[in-house]
Scaffold this active site. Structure first.
Site, PDB file in Angstrom:
ATOM      1  CE  LYS A  47       4.448  12.482  -5.027  1.00 25.54           C
ATOM      2  NZ  LYS A  47       4.179  11.063  -5.368  1.00 25.54           N
ATOM      3  CE1 TYR A  87       3.247  12.232 -10.811  1.00 29.08           C
ATOM      4  CE2 TYR A  87       1.573  13.689  -9.919  1.00 29.08           C
ATOM      5  CZ  TYR A  87       2.735  12.965  -9.762  1.00 29.08           C
ATOM      6  OH  TYR A  87       3.393  12.957  -8.548  1.00 29.08           O
ATOM      7  CG  PHE A  95      -2.018   4.699 -10.186  1.00 27.90           C
ATOM      8  CD1 PHE A  95      -1.362   5.922 -10.288  1.00 27.90           C
ATOM      9  CD2 PHE A  95      -1.447   3.591 -10.806  1.00 27.90           C
ATOM     10  CE1 PHE A  95      -0.167   6.051 -10.983  1.00 27.90           C
ATOM     11  CE2 PHE A  95      -0.246   3.710 -11.509  1.00 27.90           C
ATOM     12  CZ  PHE A  95       0.393   4.949 -11.596  1.00 27.90           C
ATOM     13  NE  ARG A 123      13.375   8.713  -9.607  1.00 26.56           N
ATOM     14  CZ  ARG A 123      12.073   8.501  -9.766  1.00 26.56           C
ATOM     15  NH1 ARG A 123      11.211   9.509  -9.586  1.00 26.56           N
ATOM     16  NH2 ARG A 123      11.605   7.322 -10.072  1.00 26.56           N
ATOM     17  CB  THR A 129       7.343   4.220  -6.995  1.00 26.65           C
ATOM     18  OG1 THR A 129       8.224   4.713  -8.002  1.00 26.65           O
ATOM     19  CG2 THR A 129       5.999   4.891  -7.108  1.00 26.65           C
ATOM     20  NE  ARG A 140       8.470   8.320  -3.083  1.00 22.83           N
ATOM     21  CZ  ARG A 140       8.528   8.340  -4.414  1.00 22.83           C
ATOM     22  NH1 ARG A 140       9.225   7.423  -5.068  1.00 22.83           N
ATOM     23  NH2 ARG A 140       7.889   9.277  -5.090  1.00 22.83           N
ATOM     24  CG  ASN A 150       4.883   8.195  -3.166  1.00 26.27           C
ATOM     25  OD1 ASN A 150       4.372   9.306  -3.281  1.00 26.27           O
ATOM     26  ND2 ASN A 150       5.233   7.448  -4.205  1.00 26.27           N
ATOM     27  CG  HIS A 153       7.803  14.550  -8.094  1.00 24.34           C
ATOM     28  ND1 HIS A 153       7.499  13.549  -8.990  1.00 24.34           N
ATOM     29  CD2 HIS A 153       8.525  15.471  -8.782  1.00 24.34           C
ATOM     30  CE1 HIS A 153       8.014  13.858 -10.174  1.00 24.34           C
ATOM     31  NE2 HIS A 153       8.649  15.030 -10.072  1.00 24.34           N
ATOM     32  CD  GLU A 164       8.959  16.174 -13.340  1.00 21.51           C
ATOM     33  OE1 GLU A 164       8.365  15.120 -13.600  1.00 21.51           O
ATOM     34  OE2 GLU A 164       9.715  16.289 -12.347  1.00 21.51           O
TER      35      GLU A 164
HETATM   36  N1  UDP Z   1       1.331   5.910  -7.843  1.00 22.40           N
HETATM   37  C1  UDP Z   1       0.258   5.291  -7.221  1.00 22.40           C
HETATM   38  N2  UDP Z   1       0.072   3.952  -7.452  1.00 22.40           N
HETATM   39  C2  UDP Z   1       0.889   3.225  -8.256  1.00 22.40           C
HETATM   40  C3  UDP Z   1       1.975   3.869  -8.869  1.00 22.40           C
HETATM   41  C4  UDP Z   1       2.169   5.219  -8.650  1.00 22.40           C
HETATM   42  O1  UDP Z   1      -0.491   5.918  -6.487  1.00 22.40           O
HETATM   43  O2  UDP Z   1       0.664   2.009  -8.410  1.00 22.40           O
HETATM   44  C5  UDP Z   1       1.556   7.349  -7.599  1.00 22.40           C
HETATM   45  C6  UDP Z   1       2.629   7.618  -6.556  1.00 22.40           C
HETATM   46  O3  UDP Z   1       2.263   8.769  -5.821  1.00 22.40           O
HETATM   47  C7  UDP Z   1       3.838   7.907  -7.422  1.00 22.40           C
HETATM   48  C8  UDP Z   1       3.190   8.683  -8.556  1.00 22.40           C
HETATM   49  O4  UDP Z   1       1.983   7.981  -8.802  1.00 22.40           O
HETATM   50  O5  UDP Z   1       4.833   8.648  -6.729  1.00 22.40           O
HETATM   51  C9  UDP Z   1       3.998   8.763  -9.828  1.00 22.40           C
HETATM   52  O6  UDP Z   1       4.353   7.465 -10.233  1.00 22.40           O
HETATM   53  P1  UDP Z   1       5.814   7.149 -10.778  1.00 22.40           P
HETATM   54  O7  UDP Z   1       5.785   5.768 -11.342  1.00 22.40           O
HETATM   55  O8  UDP Z   1       6.259   8.271 -11.668  1.00 22.40           O
HETATM   56  O9  UDP Z   1       6.677   7.098  -9.428  1.00 22.40           O
HETATM   57  P2  UDP Z   1       7.757   8.089  -8.840  1.00 22.40           P
HETATM   58  O10 UDP Z   1       8.528   8.698  -9.984  1.00 22.40           O
HETATM   59  O11 UDP Z   1       7.038   9.126  -8.009  1.00 22.40           O
HETATM   60  O12 UDP Z   1       8.625   7.220  -7.967  1.00 22.40           O
HETATM   61 MG    MG Z   2       7.874   9.584 -11.763  1.00 21.69          MG
END
Ligand code: UDP
Ligand code: MG
Length: 188
Positions: A47, A87, A95, A123, A129, A140, A150, A153, A164
Protein backbone atom coordinates in the site's frame (compact mmCIF):
# COMPACT_ATOMS: atom_id res chain seq x y z
CA UNK A 1 5.05 -36.36 -14.04
CA UNK A 2 4.89 -36.99 -17.79
CA UNK A 3 3.62 -33.46 -18.42
CA UNK A 4 6.39 -32.02 -16.27
CA UNK A 5 9.03 -34.14 -18.04
CA UNK A 6 7.79 -33.02 -21.46
CA UNK A 7 7.75 -29.42 -20.34
CA UNK A 8 11.35 -29.74 -19.00
CA UNK A 9 12.45 -31.35 -22.26
CA UNK A 10 11.18 -28.30 -24.09
CA UNK A 11 12.75 -25.80 -21.71
CA UNK A 12 16.12 -27.44 -21.06
CA UNK A 13 16.87 -28.62 -24.58
CA UNK A 14 15.64 -25.39 -26.13
CA UNK A 15 13.58 -27.09 -28.77
CA UNK A 16 12.57 -24.81 -31.67
CA UNK A 17 10.89 -21.75 -30.22
CA UNK A 18 8.05 -21.31 -32.67
CA UNK A 19 5.04 -19.53 -31.15
CA UNK A 20 3.02 -22.75 -31.37
CA UNK A 21 5.61 -24.73 -29.45
CA UNK A 22 5.96 -21.99 -26.85
CA UNK A 23 2.20 -22.05 -26.26
CA UNK A 24 2.30 -25.85 -26.04
CA UNK A 25 5.16 -25.71 -23.50
CA UNK A 26 3.34 -23.07 -21.44
CA UNK A 27 0.20 -25.20 -21.57
CA UNK A 28 2.09 -28.28 -20.40
CA UNK A 29 3.63 -26.31 -17.53
CA UNK A 30 0.22 -25.01 -16.50
CA UNK A 31 -1.38 -28.47 -16.65
CA UNK A 32 1.51 -29.97 -14.74
CA UNK A 33 1.47 -27.37 -11.94
CA UNK A 34 -2.34 -27.29 -11.90
CA UNK A 35 -2.51 -31.04 -11.44
CA UNK A 36 -0.26 -30.65 -8.39
CA UNK A 37 -2.27 -27.70 -7.01
CA UNK A 38 0.77 -25.44 -7.27
CA UNK A 39 -0.71 -22.72 -9.45
CA UNK A 40 -3.03 -21.11 -6.89
CA UNK A 41 -2.63 -17.35 -7.17
CA UNK A 42 -3.24 -14.39 -4.91
CA UNK A 43 -3.11 -10.63 -5.10
CA UNK A 44 -0.64 -8.95 -2.76
CA UNK A 45 -0.23 -5.18 -2.77
CA UNK A 46 2.21 -2.92 -0.99
CA UNK A 47 0.00 0.00 0.00
CA UNK A 48 1.06 3.67 -0.34
CA UNK A 49 2.54 3.82 3.19
CA UNK A 50 4.64 0.72 2.45
CA UNK A 51 5.94 2.26 -0.77
CA UNK A 52 6.69 5.60 0.97
CA UNK A 53 8.51 3.80 3.79
CA UNK A 54 10.64 1.88 1.23
CA UNK A 55 9.29 -1.49 2.37
CA UNK A 56 8.70 -2.84 -1.16
CA UNK A 57 11.94 -4.84 -1.26
CA UNK A 58 11.43 -6.29 2.24
CA UNK A 59 7.88 -7.40 1.43
CA UNK A 60 8.83 -8.93 -1.92
CA UNK A 61 11.75 -10.70 -0.28
CA UNK A 62 9.49 -12.36 2.29
CA UNK A 63 7.34 -13.91 -0.45
CA UNK A 64 10.36 -14.94 -2.52
CA UNK A 65 12.13 -16.49 0.45
CA UNK A 66 9.02 -18.34 1.52
CA UNK A 67 9.11 -20.09 -1.86
CA UNK A 68 6.34 -18.41 -3.83
CA UNK A 69 6.67 -17.43 -7.46
CA UNK A 70 6.10 -13.90 -8.73
CA UNK A 71 3.92 -13.89 -11.84
CA UNK A 72 2.75 -10.26 -11.94
CA UNK A 73 4.18 -6.95 -10.71
CA UNK A 74 3.45 -3.27 -11.31
CA UNK A 75 3.70 0.15 -9.68
CA UNK A 76 0.42 2.01 -10.08
CA UNK A 77 -1.40 5.07 -8.89
CA UNK A 78 -4.63 3.25 -8.12
CA UNK A 79 -7.61 4.46 -10.20
CA UNK A 80 -10.75 5.32 -8.19
CA UNK A 81 -12.92 2.78 -10.02
CA UNK A 82 -10.53 -0.06 -9.16
CA UNK A 83 -10.33 1.02 -5.52
CA UNK A 84 -14.09 1.24 -5.13
CA UNK A 85 -14.53 -2.21 -6.73
CA UNK A 86 -11.70 -3.63 -4.62
CA UNK A 87 -13.22 -2.37 -1.35
CA UNK A 88 -16.91 -2.52 -2.35
CA UNK A 89 -17.78 -4.71 0.66
CA UNK A 90 -16.50 -2.00 3.02
CA UNK A 91 -18.37 0.88 1.40
CA UNK A 92 -20.73 1.32 4.38
CA UNK A 93 -17.97 1.29 7.01
CA UNK A 94 -17.19 4.58 8.78
CA UNK A 95 -13.49 4.27 7.82
CA UNK A 96 -14.24 3.79 4.09
CA UNK A 97 -13.64 7.43 2.95
CA UNK A 98 -10.34 7.56 4.86
CA UNK A 99 -9.38 4.15 3.41
CA UNK A 100 -9.96 5.33 -0.17
CA UNK A 101 -8.05 8.56 0.51
CA UNK A 102 -5.16 6.55 1.99
CA UNK A 103 -5.09 4.09 -0.90
CA UNK A 104 -5.10 7.04 -3.36
CA UNK A 105 -2.36 8.95 -1.56
CA UNK A 106 0.52 7.54 -3.61
CA UNK A 107 1.59 4.60 -5.72
CA UNK A 108 0.89 0.98 -4.87
CA UNK A 109 2.92 -2.05 -5.87
CA UNK A 110 0.44 -4.67 -7.05
CA UNK A 111 1.66 -8.25 -7.35
CA UNK A 112 0.40 -11.70 -8.16
CA UNK A 113 2.11 -14.53 -6.29
CA UNK A 114 1.65 -18.19 -7.11
CA UNK A 115 2.19 -21.46 -5.27
CA UNK A 116 0.77 -24.11 -2.99
CA UNK A 117 -1.85 -22.66 -0.60
CA UNK A 118 -0.61 -19.17 -1.42
CA UNK A 119 -3.87 -17.45 -0.42
CA UNK A 120 -3.94 -18.86 3.10
CA UNK A 121 -0.19 -18.64 3.65
CA UNK A 122 -0.08 -15.02 2.44
CA UNK A 123 -2.74 -14.01 4.92
CA UNK A 124 -0.72 -15.65 7.70
CA UNK A 125 2.44 -13.89 6.51
CA UNK A 126 0.63 -10.52 6.38
CA UNK A 127 -0.90 -10.88 9.87
CA UNK A 128 -4.01 -9.47 11.52
CA UNK A 129 -5.64 -6.35 10.05
CA UNK A 130 -4.77 -4.36 13.16
CA UNK A 131 -0.98 -4.35 13.60
CA UNK A 132 -1.44 -4.32 17.38
CA UNK A 133 -2.93 -7.80 17.09
CA UNK A 134 -0.55 -9.02 14.37
CA UNK A 135 1.99 -11.50 15.66
CA UNK A 136 5.70 -10.78 15.53
CA UNK A 137 7.11 -12.43 12.42
CA UNK A 138 4.20 -11.25 10.29
CA UNK A 139 4.63 -8.27 7.98
CA UNK A 140 2.17 -6.11 9.90
CA UNK A 141 3.44 -7.44 13.25
CA UNK A 142 7.01 -6.48 12.35
CA UNK A 143 6.61 -3.34 10.30
CA UNK A 144 3.41 -1.48 11.27
CA UNK A 145 1.76 0.06 14.33
CA UNK A 146 -1.74 1.22 13.30
CA UNK A 147 -4.71 -0.23 11.40
CA UNK A 148 -5.00 2.93 9.27
CA UNK A 149 -1.49 2.35 7.81
CA UNK A 150 -0.98 -1.40 7.64
CA UNK A 151 1.36 -1.47 4.62
CA UNK A 152 0.11 -4.49 2.74
CA UNK A 153 -2.94 -6.19 1.25
CA UNK A 154 -3.48 -9.88 0.56
CA UNK A 155 -6.63 -11.53 -0.83
CA UNK A 156 -8.61 -13.39 1.83
CA UNK A 157 -9.96 -16.37 -0.18
CA UNK A 158 -9.28 -18.16 -3.44
CA UNK A 159 -12.50 -16.79 -4.93
CA UNK A 160 -11.72 -13.22 -3.89
CA UNK A 161 -8.15 -13.62 -5.18
CA UNK A 162 -9.46 -14.48 -8.65
CA UNK A 163 -11.70 -11.39 -8.64
CA UNK A 164 -8.96 -9.08 -7.31
CA UNK A 165 -6.36 -10.35 -9.80
CA UNK A 166 -8.86 -9.71 -12.61
CA UNK A 167 -9.45 -6.22 -11.27
CA UNK A 168 -5.79 -5.16 -11.06
CA UNK A 169 -4.20 -7.14 -13.91
CA UNK A 170 -4.95 -7.88 -17.54
CA UNK A 171 -4.38 -11.51 -18.44
CA UNK A 172 -1.49 -10.47 -20.71
CA UNK A 173 0.31 -8.85 -17.74
CA UNK A 174 0.71 -12.19 -15.95
CA UNK A 175 3.79 -14.20 -16.86
CA UNK A 176 3.90 -17.98 -16.80
CA UNK A 177 7.52 -19.02 -16.30
CA UNK A 178 9.43 -22.06 -15.19
CA UNK A 179 11.21 -21.42 -11.87
CA UNK A 180 14.50 -23.31 -11.65
CA UNK A 181 14.01 -23.67 -7.87
CA UNK A 182 10.63 -25.43 -8.24
CA UNK A 183 12.21 -28.84 -7.69
CA UNK A 184 13.78 -27.59 -4.46
CA UNK A 185 10.49 -26.11 -3.28
CA UNK A 186 8.15 -28.99 -4.09
CA UNK A 187 8.53 -32.74 -4.43
CA UNK A 188 7.40 -32.83 -8.05
N1 UDP B 1 -9.25 -0.57 7.81
C1 UDP B 1 -9.20 0.59 8.56
N2 UDP B 1 -9.86 0.61 9.76
C2 UDP B 1 -10.56 -0.45 10.23
C3 UDP B 1 -10.59 -1.63 9.46
C4 UDP B 1 -9.93 -1.66 8.25
O1 UDP B 1 -8.57 1.57 8.16
O2 UDP B 1 -11.13 -0.37 11.33
C5 UDP B 1 -8.53 -0.62 6.52
C6 UDP B 1 -7.18 -1.31 6.61
O3 UDP B 1 -6.28 -0.67 5.73
C7 UDP B 1 -7.51 -2.70 6.11
C8 UDP B 1 -8.50 -2.37 5.01
O4 UDP B 1 -9.30 -1.34 5.57
O5 UDP B 1 -6.36 -3.40 5.65
C9 UDP B 1 -9.39 -3.51 4.57
O6 UDP B 1 -10.03 -4.06 5.69
P1 UDP B 1 -10.18 -5.63 5.87
O7 UDP B 1 -11.11 -5.87 7.01
O8 UDP B 1 -10.51 -6.25 4.54
O9 UDP B 1 -8.71 -6.06 6.35
P2 UDP B 1 -7.55 -6.84 5.62
O10 UDP B 1 -8.17 -7.88 4.71
O11 UDP B 1 -6.71 -5.84 4.86
O12 UDP B 1 -6.76 -7.47 6.74
MG1 MG C 1 -9.71 -7.73 3.31
Amino acid sequence: MLLRALSRLWTEHRLPASPGLRWAAAGLRLLSSGAKGLCEQTLVAVKPDGVQRRLVGEIIQRFERRGFQLVGLKLVQAPQDILSAHYHDLAEKPFYPALIEYMSSGPIVAMVWEGHDVVKVSRTMVGATSPGEALPGTIRGDLCVHISRNAVHASDSVEVAKKEIGLWFRHSELVQWECCAAGSTYNI
